[in-house]
Design a protein around this motif. Structure first.
Motif, PDB file in Angstrom:
ATOM      1  N   ALA A 239       0.854  -1.187   0.000  1.00  0.00           N
ATOM      2  CA  ALA A 239       0.000   0.000   0.000  1.00  0.00           C
ATOM      3  C   ALA A 239       0.886   1.231   0.000  1.00  0.00           C
ATOM      4  O   ALA A 239       2.060   1.180   0.367  1.00  0.00           O
ATOM      5  CB  ALA A 239      -0.921   0.020   1.220  1.00  0.00           C
ATOM      6  N   GLU A 240       0.300   2.353  -0.404  1.00  0.00           N
ATOM      7  CA  GLU A 240       0.997   3.638  -0.387  1.00  0.00           C
ATOM      8  C   GLU A 240       0.718   4.332   0.945  1.00  0.00           C
ATOM      9  O   GLU A 240      -0.440   4.490   1.329  1.00  0.00           O
ATOM     10  CB  GLU A 240       0.485   4.528  -1.530  1.00  0.00           C
ATOM     11  CG  GLU A 240       1.053   5.928  -1.559  1.00  0.00           C
ATOM     12  CD  GLU A 240       2.380   5.986  -2.279  1.00  0.00           C
ATOM     13  OE1 GLU A 240       3.109   6.967  -2.074  1.00  0.00           O
ATOM     14  OE2 GLU A 240       2.683   5.072  -3.049  1.00  0.00           O
ATOM     15  N   PRO A 241       1.747   4.723   1.698  1.00  0.00           N
ATOM     16  CA  PRO A 241       1.496   5.480   2.939  1.00  0.00           C
ATOM     17  C   PRO A 241       0.685   6.737   2.637  1.00  0.00           C
ATOM     18  O   PRO A 241       0.942   7.438   1.651  1.00  0.00           O
ATOM     19  CB  PRO A 241       2.906   5.816   3.431  1.00  0.00           C
ATOM     20  CG  PRO A 241       3.782   4.761   2.839  1.00  0.00           C
ATOM     21  CD  PRO A 241       3.179   4.462   1.493  1.00  0.00           C
ATOM     22  N   ARG A 242      -0.273   7.042   3.490  1.00  0.00           N
ATOM     23  CA  ARG A 242      -1.168   8.181   3.251  1.00  0.00           C
ATOM     24  C   ARG A 242      -0.407   9.499   3.150  1.00  0.00           C
ATOM     25  O   ARG A 242      -0.757  10.368   2.365  1.00  0.00           O
ATOM     26  CB  ARG A 242      -2.202   8.273   4.377  1.00  0.00           C
ATOM     27  CG  ARG A 242      -3.165   7.103   4.455  1.00  0.00           C
ATOM     28  CD  ARG A 242      -4.180   7.302   5.570  1.00  0.00           C
ATOM     29  NE  ARG A 242      -3.535   7.428   6.861  1.00  0.00           N
ATOM     30  CZ  ARG A 242      -3.213   6.401   7.645  1.00  0.00           C
ATOM     31  NH1 ARG A 242      -3.491   5.166   7.249  1.00  0.00           N
ATOM     32  NH2 ARG A 242      -2.635   6.591   8.818  1.00  0.00           N
ATOM     33  N   SER A 243       0.609   9.654   3.974  1.00  0.00           N
ATOM     34  CA  SER A 243       1.313  10.936   4.051  1.00  0.00           C
ATOM     35  C   SER A 243       2.447  11.059   3.042  1.00  0.00           C
ATOM     36  O   SER A 243       3.122  12.092   2.995  1.00  0.00           O
ATOM     37  CB  SER A 243       1.863  11.134   5.468  1.00  0.00           C
ATOM     38  OG  SER A 243       2.627  10.012   5.869  1.00  0.00           O
ATOM     39  N   ALA A 244       2.671  10.046   2.214  1.00  0.00           N
ATOM     40  CA  ALA A 244       3.806  10.067   1.294  1.00  0.00           C
ATOM     41  C   ALA A 244       3.645  11.117   0.206  1.00  0.00           C
ATOM     42  O   ALA A 244       4.619  11.722  -0.239  1.00  0.00           O
ATOM     43  CB  ALA A 244       3.999   8.694   0.667  1.00  0.00           C
ATOM     44  N   ARG A 245       2.416  11.348  -0.234  1.00  0.00           N
ATOM     45  CA  ARG A 245       2.188  12.236  -1.374  1.00  0.00           C
ATOM     46  C   ARG A 245       2.704  13.639  -1.093  1.00  0.00           C
ATOM     47  O   ARG A 245       3.400  14.234  -1.912  1.00  0.00           O
ATOM     48  CB  ARG A 245       0.690  12.280  -1.693  1.00  0.00           C
ATOM     49  CG  ARG A 245       0.349  13.061  -2.938  1.00  0.00           C
ATOM     50  CD  ARG A 245       0.737  12.338  -4.205  1.00  0.00           C
ATOM     51  NE  ARG A 245       0.068  11.056  -4.337  1.00  0.00           N
ATOM     52  CZ  ARG A 245       0.305  10.199  -5.313  1.00  0.00           C
ATOM     53  NH1 ARG A 245       1.222  10.480  -6.220  1.00  0.00           N
ATOM     54  NH2 ARG A 245      -0.336   9.058  -5.381  1.00  0.00           N
ATOM     55  N   PHE A 246       2.380  14.173   0.093  1.00  0.00           N
ATOM     56  CA  PHE A 246       2.831  15.529   0.404  1.00  0.00           C
ATOM     57  C   PHE A 246       4.345  15.569   0.584  1.00  0.00           C
ATOM     58  O   PHE A 246       5.004  16.528   0.186  1.00  0.00           O
ATOM     59  CB  PHE A 246       2.147  16.051   1.671  1.00  0.00           C
ATOM     60  CG  PHE A 246       2.577  17.445   2.051  1.00  0.00           C
ATOM     61  CD1 PHE A 246       2.158  18.534   1.310  1.00  0.00           C
ATOM     62  CD2 PHE A 246       3.420  17.662   3.123  1.00  0.00           C
ATOM     63  CE1 PHE A 246       2.562  19.822   1.632  1.00  0.00           C
ATOM     64  CE2 PHE A 246       3.838  18.938   3.451  1.00  0.00           C
ATOM     65  CZ  PHE A 246       3.403  20.026   2.708  1.00  0.00           C
ATOM     66  N   LEU A 247       4.900  14.522   1.163  1.00  0.00           N
ATOM     67  CA  LEU A 247       6.337  14.496   1.417  1.00  0.00           C
ATOM     68  C   LEU A 247       7.133  14.563   0.120  1.00  0.00           C
ATOM     69  O   LEU A 247       8.241  15.095   0.076  1.00  0.00           O
ATOM     70  CB  LEU A 247       6.714  13.236   2.195  1.00  0.00           C
ATOM     71  CG  LEU A 247       8.110  13.227   2.810  1.00  0.00           C
ATOM     72  CD1 LEU A 247       8.219  14.244   3.931  1.00  0.00           C
ATOM     73  CD2 LEU A 247       8.460  11.843   3.325  1.00  0.00           C
ATOM     74  N   GLU A 248       6.559  14.059  -0.973  1.00  0.00           N
ATOM     75  CA  GLU A 248       7.250  14.076  -2.262  1.00  0.00           C
ATOM     76  C   GLU A 248       7.531  15.489  -2.745  1.00  0.00           C
ATOM     77  O   GLU A 248       8.417  15.722  -3.568  1.00  0.00           O
ATOM     78  CB  GLU A 248       6.420  13.334  -3.316  1.00  0.00           C
ATOM     79  CG  GLU A 248       6.309  11.846  -3.090  1.00  0.00           C
ATOM     80  CD  GLU A 248       5.399  11.173  -4.101  1.00  0.00           C
ATOM     81  OE1 GLU A 248       5.009  11.864  -5.080  1.00  0.00           O
ATOM     82  OE2 GLU A 248       5.065   9.996  -3.917  1.00  0.00           O
ATOM     83  N   THR A 249       6.784  16.463  -2.223  1.00  0.00           N
ATOM     84  CA  THR A 249       6.947  17.847  -2.686  1.00  0.00           C
ATOM     85  C   THR A 249       8.078  18.567  -1.952  1.00  0.00           C
ATOM     86  O   THR A 249       8.430  19.690  -2.325  1.00  0.00           O
ATOM     87  CB  THR A 249       5.653  18.643  -2.478  1.00  0.00           C
ATOM     88  OG1 THR A 249       5.373  18.796  -1.087  1.00  0.00           O
ATOM     89  CG2 THR A 249       4.473  17.945  -3.142  1.00  0.00           C
ATOM     90  N   LEU A 250       8.652  17.946  -0.915  1.00  0.00           N
ATOM     91  CA  LEU A 250       9.689  18.628  -0.144  1.00  0.00           C
ATOM     92  C   LEU A 250      10.995  18.687  -0.927  1.00  0.00           C
ATOM     93  O   LEU A 250      11.365  17.739  -1.601  1.00  0.00           O
ATOM     94  CB  LEU A 250       9.918  17.915   1.193  1.00  0.00           C
ATOM     95  CG  LEU A 250       8.727  17.790   2.129  1.00  0.00           C
ATOM     96  CD1 LEU A 250       9.176  17.217   3.462  1.00  0.00           C
ATOM     97  CD2 LEU A 250       8.055  19.132   2.337  1.00  0.00           C
ATOM     98  N   PRO A 251      11.732  19.803  -0.818  1.00  0.00           N
ATOM     99  CA  PRO A 251      13.011  19.915  -1.519  1.00  0.00           C
ATOM    100  C   PRO A 251      14.036  18.964  -0.907  1.00  0.00           C
ATOM    101  O   PRO A 251      14.044  18.753   0.296  1.00  0.00           O
ATOM    102  CB  PRO A 251      13.421  21.380  -1.288  1.00  0.00           C
ATOM    103  CG  PRO A 251      12.691  21.783  -0.037  1.00  0.00           C
ATOM    104  CD  PRO A 251      11.395  21.009  -0.049  1.00  0.00           C
ATOM    105  N   PRO A 252      14.949  18.376  -1.733  1.00  0.00           N
ATOM    106  CA  PRO A 252      15.902  17.417  -1.231  1.00  0.00           C
ATOM    107  C   PRO A 252      17.003  18.038  -0.401  1.00  0.00           C
ATOM    108  O   PRO A 252      17.636  17.370   0.404  1.00  0.00           O
ATOM    109  CB  PRO A 252      16.473  16.772  -2.499  1.00  0.00           C
ATOM    110  CG  PRO A 252      16.300  17.829  -3.546  1.00  0.00           C
ATOM    111  CD  PRO A 252      15.038  18.552  -3.202  1.00  0.00           C
TER     112      PRO A 252
END
Length: 253
Positions: A239-252
């Protein structure tokens, strides 16, 4: 009576999640070092005058006294050890913290000691509170989470045959549990990882959290690492973690 478990449990815990129950109660999902994941009810905590209120917020480390109930433990006492106010004042840090807490909840075993997982989450939250790069802190947590929970990625040798890997692009296969050599990757689904991305993964595994979060990772490499670890996490959870989508937008970096 001999053999009966104790009626109360005194433990430190991190509040991973909280949800409302009834008119004024809340159900807490706690991660403890000695009992693993524990669900407990905090009676009346949603009332403005509740003395527990500030000690049982998500992303808070507290000392608890829990009374054993029939279906859920009951919070008898709670006192904050660290409210992580620095995290909660920074949206990016809070997003990373919530993501780490969600993963800890999904990977933690109920009522089973997991001190390494607990200490890993403490390390990640402490680093975020000190101002660590949120995206890199999340990558560090993912790599070590898989290791302490029995899903260590094979990133120093071929996950298929154990042979050494040349310094060249290699196939990362979540289904196979890591990197594959040219001979083993035939007809195996996966994604090619650059040499630089492989080195980032290996450094994340051997370095401390502050050292790893202090490196500068090019955006393209950071995306390679994020995607590979995301696939590894999904392969375990299915499954995809619920909070992963927003985290993808964070700068590296």
């Amino acid at each position: 009576m001999a053999g009966r478990p104790p009626r109360t449990l005194a433990t430190e815990a991190i509040v991973l999640r909280r949800r409302p129950a009834g008119d004024a109660d809340a159900i807490l999902v706690l991660l403890t070092p000695g009992e693993g994941r524990v669900d407990a009810v905090a009676r009346g905590v949603r009332k403005p005058q509740s003395k527990l209120r500030g000690h049982v917020e998500p992303v808070t480390r507290s000392r608890f006294l829990l009374a054993h109930g029939r279906s859920l433990d009951v919070v008898a006492q709670a006192e904050s050890v660290d409210a992580y106010l620095g995290i909660k004042a920074n949206l990016d840090a809070l997003a990373a913290a919530i993501y780490c807490c969600e993963l800890a909840e999904r990977f933690a075993a109920e009522r089973s000691p997991q001190p390494d997982l607990y200490l890993l989450l403490v390390d990640a939250l402490d680093a975020l509170a000190r101002g660590a790069n949120p995206a890199l802190a999340a990558r560090y947590f993912e790599v070590h989470l898989l290791a302490v929970c029995g899903f260590e990625l094979q990133i120093s040798a071929c996950a298929g045959c154990g042979a050494g890997l040349p310094e060249a692009d290699a196939l990362f296969s979540a289904a196979s549990g890591g990197l594959l050599c040219a001979a083993c990757r035939v007809e195996v689904p996966g994604r090619l990882l650059s040499v630089r991305a492989q080195k980032v993964l290996r450094y994340a595994r051997r370095a401390g959290v502050d050292a790893f979060c202090g490196v500068r990772v090019p955006a393209e490499t950071a995306e390679e690492v994020r995607a590979a670890l995301g696939e590894a996490i999904r392969a375990v959870l299915d499954a995809e973690p619920r909070s992963a989508r927003f985290l993808e937008t964070l700068p590296p970096s």
